[in-house]
Motif scaffolding. Structure first.
Motif, PDB file in Angstrom:
ATOM      1  N   ARG A 168      10.343  -2.621  -9.077  1.00 41.10           N
ATOM      2  CA  ARG A 168      10.404  -3.900  -9.787  1.00 41.10           C
ATOM      3  C   ARG A 168       9.004  -4.474  -9.940  1.00 41.10           C
ATOM      4  NH1 ARG A 168      13.693  -7.668  -6.372  1.00 41.10           N
ATOM      5  NH2 ARG A 168      14.342  -8.851  -8.200  1.00 41.10           N
ATOM      6  N   VAL A 169       8.859  -5.377 -10.916  1.00 39.82           N
ATOM      7  CA  VAL A 169       7.543  -5.927 -11.219  1.00 39.82           C
ATOM      8  C   VAL A 169       7.601  -7.445 -11.363  1.00 39.82           C
ATOM      9  CG1 VAL A 169       6.917  -3.796 -12.425  1.00 39.82           C
ATOM     10  CG2 VAL A 169       7.735  -5.767 -13.743  1.00 39.82           C
ATOM     11  N   LEU A 170       6.430  -8.047 -11.205  1.00 38.28           N
ATOM     12  CA  LEU A 170       6.189  -9.443 -11.559  1.00 38.28           C
ATOM     13  C   LEU A 170       5.160  -9.468 -12.681  1.00 38.28           C
ATOM     14  CD1 LEU A 170       5.806 -10.983  -7.973  1.00 38.28           C
ATOM     15  CD2 LEU A 170       7.830 -11.086  -9.442  1.00 38.28           C
ATOM     16  N   THR A 171       5.327 -10.378 -13.615  1.00 41.65           N
ATOM     17  CA  THR A 171       4.378 -10.542 -14.711  1.00 41.65           C
ATOM     18  C   THR A 171       3.658 -11.881 -14.546  1.00 41.65           C
ATOM     19  OG1 THR A 171       5.970 -11.625 -16.163  1.00 41.65           O
ATOM     20  CG2 THR A 171       5.917  -9.203 -16.202  1.00 41.65           C
ATOM     21  N   PRO A 172       2.601 -12.141 -15.350  1.00 45.95           N
ATOM     22  CA  PRO A 172       1.879 -13.405 -15.181  1.00 45.95           C
ATOM     23  C   PRO A 172       2.740 -14.653 -15.290  1.00 45.95           C
ATOM     24  CG  PRO A 172       0.567 -11.887 -16.489  1.00 45.95           C
ATOM     25  CD  PRO A 172       1.900 -11.227 -16.284  1.00 45.95           C
ATOM     26  N   SER A 173       3.866 -14.561 -15.980  1.00 41.21           N
ATOM     27  CA  SER A 173       4.726 -15.733 -16.150  1.00 41.21           C
ATOM     28  C   SER A 173       5.849 -15.828 -15.116  1.00 41.21           C
ATOM     29  CB  SER A 173       5.338 -15.723 -17.555  1.00 41.21           C
ATOM     30  OG  SER A 173       6.138 -14.566 -17.738  1.00 41.21           O
ATOM     31  N   SER A 174       5.916 -14.888 -14.185  1.00 41.98           N
ATOM     32  CA  SER A 174       7.000 -14.886 -13.200  1.00 41.98           C
ATOM     33  C   SER A 174       6.952 -16.117 -12.304  1.00 41.98           C
ATOM     34  CB  SER A 174       6.929 -13.627 -12.333  1.00 41.98           C
ATOM     35  OG  SER A 174       7.169 -12.462 -13.094  1.00 41.98           O
ATOM     36  N   GLU A 175       8.095 -16.728 -12.099  1.00 41.47           N
ATOM     37  CA  GLU A 175       8.181 -17.914 -11.250  1.00 41.47           C
ATOM     38  C   GLU A 175       7.789 -17.613  -9.804  1.00 41.47           C
ATOM     39  OE1 GLU A 175       8.890 -21.187 -12.024  1.00 41.47           O
ATOM     40  OE2 GLU A 175       8.580 -20.430 -14.068  1.00 41.47           O
ATOM     41  N   GLU A 176       7.967 -16.360  -9.394  1.00 43.68           N
ATOM     42  CA  GLU A 176       7.641 -15.987  -8.016  1.00 43.68           C
ATOM     43  C   GLU A 176       6.164 -16.173  -7.690  1.00 43.68           C
ATOM     44  OE1 GLU A 176      11.323 -13.574  -9.055  1.00 43.68           O
ATOM     45  OE2 GLU A 176       9.505 -14.263 -10.068  1.00 43.68           O
ATOM     46  N   LEU A 177       5.325 -16.214  -8.713  1.00 47.68           N
ATOM     47  CA  LEU A 177       3.898 -16.399  -8.473  1.00 47.68           C
ATOM     48  C   LEU A 177       3.539 -17.847  -8.185  1.00 47.68           C
ATOM     49  CD1 LEU A 177       2.390 -13.987 -11.141  1.00 47.68           C
ATOM     50  CD2 LEU A 177       2.926 -13.541  -8.741  1.00 47.68           C
ATOM     51  N   LYS A 178       4.508 -18.735  -8.324  1.00 49.32           N
ATOM     52  CA  LYS A 178       4.298 -20.145  -8.030  1.00 49.32           C
ATOM     53  C   LYS A 178       4.937 -20.572  -6.713  1.00 49.32           C
ATOM     54  CE  LYS A 178       4.588 -21.182 -12.999  1.00 49.32           C
ATOM     55  NZ  LYS A 178       5.358 -21.914 -14.049  1.00 49.32           N
ATOM     56  N   ASP A 179       5.672 -19.664  -6.076  1.00 49.01           N
ATOM     57  CA  ASP A 179       6.474 -20.042  -4.914  1.00 49.01           C
ATOM     58  C   ASP A 179       6.454 -18.909  -3.892  1.00 49.01           C
ATOM     59  OD1 ASP A 179       9.025 -20.145  -3.281  1.00 49.01           O
ATOM     60  OD2 ASP A 179       9.201 -22.058  -4.342  1.00 49.01           O
ATOM     61  N   ASN A 180       5.827 -19.137  -2.750  1.00 46.59           N
ATOM     62  CA  ASN A 180       5.714 -18.094  -1.736  1.00 46.59           C
ATOM     63  C   ASN A 180       7.062 -17.589  -1.251  1.00 46.59           C
ATOM     64  OD1 ASN A 180       2.959 -18.233  -1.861  1.00 46.59           O
ATOM     65  ND2 ASN A 180       2.661 -19.143   0.162  1.00 46.59           N
ATOM     66  N   ALA A 181       8.016 -18.497  -1.062  1.00 54.33           N
ATOM     67  CA  ALA A 181       9.330 -18.092  -0.563  1.00 54.33           C
ATOM     68  C   ALA A 181      10.026 -17.179  -1.565  1.00 54.33           C
ATOM     69  CB  ALA A 181      10.184 -19.329  -0.271  1.00 54.33           C
ATOM     70  N   MET A 182       9.934 -17.518  -2.845  1.00 57.62           N
ATOM     71  CA  MET A 182      10.532 -16.669  -3.875  1.00 57.62           C
ATOM     72  C   MET A 182       9.845 -15.303  -3.927  1.00 57.62           C
ATOM     73  SD  MET A 182      11.091 -19.341  -7.036  1.00 57.62           S
ATOM     74  CE  MET A 182      11.632 -18.028  -8.151  1.00 57.62           C
ATOM     75  N   GLN A 183       8.521 -15.301  -3.780  1.00 56.40           N
ATOM     76  CA  GLN A 183       7.785 -14.036  -3.824  1.00 56.40           C
ATOM     77  C   GLN A 183       8.126 -13.169  -2.609  1.00 56.40           C
ATOM     78  OE1 GLN A 183       3.184 -12.501  -4.247  1.00 56.40           O
ATOM     79  NE2 GLN A 183       3.709 -14.508  -5.033  1.00 56.40           N
ATOM     80  N   LYS A 184       8.201 -13.791  -1.451  1.00 60.13           N
ATOM     81  CA  LYS A 184       8.585 -13.059  -0.250  1.00 60.13           C
ATOM     82  C   LYS A 184       9.959 -12.423  -0.415  1.00 60.13           C
ATOM     83  CE  LYS A 184       9.275 -13.691   4.722  1.00 60.13           C
ATOM     84  NZ  LYS A 184       9.220 -14.668   5.853  1.00 60.13           N
ATOM     85  N   LYS A 185      10.910 -13.166  -0.982  1.00 63.20           N
ATOM     86  CA  LYS A 185      12.249 -12.643  -1.216  1.00 63.20           C
ATOM     87  C   LYS A 185      12.214 -11.495  -2.227  1.00 63.20           C
ATOM     88  CE  LYS A 185      16.973 -14.085  -2.334  1.00 63.20           C
ATOM     89  NZ  LYS A 185      17.281 -12.945  -3.222  1.00 63.20           N
ATOM     90  N   PHE A 186      11.386 -11.629  -3.271  1.00 64.70           N
ATOM     91  CA  PHE A 186      11.268 -10.571  -4.278  1.00 64.70           C
ATOM     92  C   PHE A 186      10.859  -9.252  -3.621  1.00 64.70           C
ATOM     93  CE2 PHE A 186       8.320  -8.048  -6.805  1.00 64.70           C
ATOM     94  CZ  PHE A 186       9.092  -7.724  -7.911  1.00 64.70           C
ATOM     95  N   PHE A 187       9.824  -9.291  -2.795  1.00 64.47           N
ATOM     96  CA  PHE A 187       9.344  -8.051  -2.185  1.00 64.47           C
ATOM     97  C   PHE A 187      10.343  -7.503  -1.176  1.00 64.47           C
ATOM     98  CE2 PHE A 187       5.055  -9.487  -3.614  1.00 64.47           C
ATOM     99  CZ  PHE A 187       4.750  -8.360  -4.364  1.00 64.47           C
ATOM    100  N   LYS A 188      10.959  -8.359  -0.383  1.00 65.72           N
ATOM    101  CA  LYS A 188      11.929  -7.874   0.604  1.00 65.72           C
ATOM    102  C   LYS A 188      13.153  -7.286  -0.090  1.00 65.72           C
ATOM    103  CE  LYS A 188      13.084  -7.369   4.960  1.00 65.72           C
ATOM    104  NZ  LYS A 188      13.201  -8.526   5.861  1.00 65.72           N
ATOM    105  N   ASP A 189      13.664  -7.951  -1.121  1.00 63.95           N
ATOM    106  CA  ASP A 189      14.819  -7.430  -1.847  1.00 63.95           C
ATOM    107  C   ASP A 189      14.493  -6.105  -2.524  1.00 63.95           C
ATOM    108  OD1 ASP A 189      16.226  -9.655  -1.066  1.00 63.95           O
ATOM    109  OD2 ASP A 189      16.206 -10.629  -3.036  1.00 63.95           O
ATOM    110  N   THR A 190      13.299  -6.011  -3.119  1.00 63.37           N
ATOM    111  CA  THR A 190      12.897  -4.770  -3.774  1.00 63.37           C
ATOM    112  C   THR A 190      12.787  -3.645  -2.751  1.00 63.37           C
ATOM    113  OG1 THR A 190      11.650  -6.048  -5.406  1.00 63.37           O
ATOM    114  CG2 THR A 190      11.191  -3.689  -5.274  1.00 63.37           C
ATOM    115  N   LEU A 191      12.171  -3.937  -1.631  1.00 62.70           N
ATOM    116  CA  LEU A 191      12.030  -2.935  -0.577  1.00 62.70           C
ATOM    117  C   LEU A 191      13.398  -2.448  -0.108  1.00 62.70           C
ATOM    118  CD1 LEU A 191       9.962  -1.467   1.207  1.00 62.70           C
ATOM    119  CD2 LEU A 191      10.129  -3.368   2.820  1.00 62.70           C
ATOM    120  N   ASN A 192      14.317  -3.375   0.104  1.00 63.94           N
ATOM    121  CA  ASN A 192      15.655  -2.977   0.541  1.00 63.94           C
ATOM    122  C   ASN A 192      16.362  -2.123  -0.513  1.00 63.94           C
ATOM    123  OD1 ASN A 192      15.556  -4.198   3.063  1.00 63.94           O
ATOM    124  ND2 ASN A 192      16.313  -6.154   2.305  1.00 63.94           N
ATOM    125  N   GLY A 193      16.073  -2.389  -1.788  1.00 62.60           N
ATOM    126  CA  GLY A 193      16.667  -1.579  -2.848  1.00 62.60           C
ATOM    127  C   GLY A 193      16.110  -0.169  -2.896  1.00 62.60           C
TER     128      GLY A 193
END
Length: 211
Positions: A168-193
Motif C-alpha cells: 500500500r502507498v501514501l501520496t502527497p495528499s493522503s490524510e495520514e500525512l497530517k495525523d500520526n495516529a492515522m499514519q501509525k495505523k496505516f503502517f500497522k494494518d499494511t504490515l498485518n496484511g
C-alpha cells in the motif's frame, strides 16, 4: 510531527545534487525509517519466527546522480536483505510505500514466484487500495488486480530484471500525512496484511536453503 512522514518530505526529490539530496534524506527521512524499524522488527520476527534484521539504504555506491527513491527493509540478515524476501518501507517522488519485496534477483525467486502463482488465496482478496510494482527503481505502480499480479509474477519468473513488490502507498495528499495516529495505523494494518504472505515465502526460502 515527530518521526513520521509528512507531505513536505516529497520535496526532497526536487533537491539537485547528490550530497545535497542525501543530506536531506539523512536528516528528514532516515529517522522515520529508524523509528518504523524499531517499532516493527521484533513484531515481524515474532510472527515469522525468523531472526530478520533491519536495514536503511545508504546509497554509498552513488558518485554523481542523486537517488530517485530511498528505502529501508525489514528482513534478511545483518549482511544484507536483497537476496531474501523482505518488507520494504520507502519514498519516491510519487509515493510513500510499504511493500512485500522480491527485488534484484533474490535467491529462489522462481520458486517463490511459482509458489505465489499456485497459492492465489494469499493475494486474491486484497483490499482495493493495494498496489503492485515490477521495478523498484521506478515510481510507477498498478492496482493489485488479479491479472496484474499474475503478469508481474510471471515476469519475475521469466525475465532476469523481473521484480515483484506488493503493498500500500501514501501520496502527497493522503490524510495520514497530517495525523500520526492515522499514519501509525496505516503502517500497522499494511504490515498485518502482508505478513501471512511474507511468512510463507520465508518458510519456503529456508526450506530451499536446506536442500
Amino acid at each position: 510531527m515527530g518521526n513520521y512522514f509528512k507531505a513536505s518530505d516529497f520535496d526532497i526529490f526536487n533537491i539537485d545534487g547528490l550530497d545535497e539530496r542525501m543530506g536531506a534524506i539523512r536528516k528528514q527521512i532516515q529517522p522515520v525509517f529508524q523509528h518504523l524499524g524499531d517499532a516493527y522488527i521484533d513484531y515481524v520476527n515474532d510472527y515469522t519466527k525468523f531472526d530478520g534484521s533491519f536495514h536503511i539504504a545508504q546509497h554509498r555506491r552513488r558518485t554523481t546522480n542523486a537517488p530517485e527513491s530511498t528505502w529501508s527493509a525489514i528482513g534478511g540478515n545483518n549482511r544484507g536483505y536483497k537476496k531474501y524476501p523482505h518488507i520494504q518501507v520507502g519514498i519516491n517522488e510519487k509515493n510513500i510505500f510499504m511493500f512485500l519485496s522480491l527485488i534484484d534477483n533474490p535467491k529462489h525467486e522462481k520458486t517463490m514466484g511459482d509458489y505465489l502463482l499456485n497459492h492465489r488465496s494469499l493475494w486474491k482478496n486484497l483490499d482495493d487500495d493495494y498496489f503492485v510494482s515490477g521495478d523498484h527503481t521506478r515510481p510507477d505502480i498498478q492496482e493489485a488486480e488479479e491479472d496484474t499480479i499474475e503478469k508481474t509474477l510471471k515476469r519475475l519468473i521469466n525475465v532476469k530484471k523481473g521484480e515483484f513488490m506488493l503493498g500500500r502507498v501514501l501520496t502527497p495528499s493522503s490524510e495520514e500525512l497530517k495525523d500520526n495516529a492515522m499514519q501509525k495505523k496505516f503502517f500497522k494494518d499494511t504490515l498485518n496484511g502482508l505478513l501471512p504472505m511474507y511468512k510463507e515465502l520465508l518458510d519456503l526460502y529456508q526450506k530451499e536453503e536446506m536442500i
